[in-house]
Design an enzyme around this catalytic site. Sequence first.
Site, PDB file in Angstrom:
ATOM      1  CE  LYS A  53      -3.902  -2.469   1.913  1.00  0.00           C
ATOM      2  NZ  LYS A  53      -4.645  -2.983   3.069  1.00  0.00           N
ATOM      3  CD  GLN A  97      -3.866  -4.704   6.093  1.00  0.00           C
ATOM      4  OE1 GLN A  97      -3.887  -3.671   5.433  1.00  0.00           O
ATOM      5  NE2 GLN A  97      -4.251  -5.856   5.609  1.00  0.00           N
ATOM      6  CG  ASP A 120     -10.306  -0.501   4.307  1.00  0.00           C
ATOM      7  OD1 ASP A 120      -9.835  -1.018   3.289  1.00  0.00           O
ATOM      8  OD2 ASP A 120      -9.722  -0.494   5.418  1.00  0.00           O
TER       9      ASP A 120
HETATM   10  N1  GUN Z   1      -7.241  -7.040   5.711  1.00  0.00           N
HETATM   11  C1  GUN Z   1      -7.447  -7.820   4.621  1.00  0.00           C
HETATM   12  N2  GUN Z   1      -8.008  -7.102   3.627  1.00  0.00           N
HETATM   13  C2  GUN Z   1      -8.146  -5.849   4.093  1.00  0.00           C
HETATM   14  C3  GUN Z   1      -8.653  -4.658   3.524  1.00  0.00           C
HETATM   15  O1  GUN Z   1      -9.114  -4.597   2.372  1.00  0.00           O
HETATM   16  N3  GUN Z   1      -8.616  -3.565   4.333  1.00  0.00           N
HETATM   17  C4  GUN Z   1      -8.156  -3.603   5.610  1.00  0.00           C
HETATM   18  N4  GUN Z   1      -8.193  -2.487   6.323  1.00  0.00           N
HETATM   19  N5  GUN Z   1      -7.686  -4.695   6.158  1.00  0.00           N
HETATM   20  C5  GUN Z   1      -7.677  -5.805   5.402  1.00  0.00           C
END
Ligand code: GUN
Length: 283
Positions: A53, A97, A120
């Site tokens: 990211k 996350q 998200d």
């Molecule tokens: N953990 C696994 N996929 C995601 C996601 O798309 N966003 C977040 N914040 N955590 C994750």
Amino acid sequence: MSAVKMDGKALSDKVRGSILAETEALKKKGVTPGLAVIIVGNDPASEIYVRNKEKACAACGFYSEKYALPAQTTQDELLGLIDQLNRSPQISGILCQLPVPDHISEQAVINAIDPKKDVDAFHPVNVGRIMVGSFDFAPCTPAGVMELLDEYGIDPKGRECVVVGRSNIVGKPMGMLLLHRHGTVTICHSRTQNLAEVCRRADILVAAVGKAGFITPDMIKDGAVVIDVGINRDANGKVCGDVDPAVMDKAAFMTPVPGGAGPMTITMLMKNTLTAAKLQNGL
Ligand code: GUN
């Protein structure tokens, strides 16, 4: 017959290129999209996702902040950081996350993020907006799948769409996005009876199960579109999806793992961050 491989890496590079161009134009107006990424603890898979990211932010010309917090961080400390980021003018989007350690409530974290910065699209306000079809941010994985379908000229309208997996992150919103595009949607899960039979009805099948090789050729209709959202490791530690690679011989289109849905997920996060920056600046 072997399926056309749906190249998520190539599409991702293309979309990131247009995000970068738009970011450069925004910067001339004094606006720089900024993403804050929070990771609590040291789950190795999460560390890889967070690193990717950050790299994507750099590729798109964004400002980014990373907060790597120790596993023993309290919920109050985490919510305090989120509150500070909610009020920070440099930050357009906030992502914590998941999963977070057991002593922290995942829903409390999601609820604490300002819906305008919830890139998200996990906050109940944004989930509700997705449900009614009036939303600024689509959840990243399902949004990436929709872009892939569009890129390959696959229209869900009137088709049988089967989603395997009912998570809040992927399965449920995936079903909604396909429904908004007039697909006939079935969401399957671990209690679904005759799963193979339901899957065989699918013109478009989305696998979001989290189990290596779970979807086998006998579950696939000839000529189906098969989207594999799974990121697993096989017995040798190699990254693999939820779909048995032998499905390639039955499907018309299929996403590889890696290089299919995965790169698109992060690219959609960048797109949501750009959208957030524009909306917060009245652009
Ligand atoms: N953990 C696994 N996929 C995601 C996601 O798309 N966003 C977040 N914040 N955590 C994750």
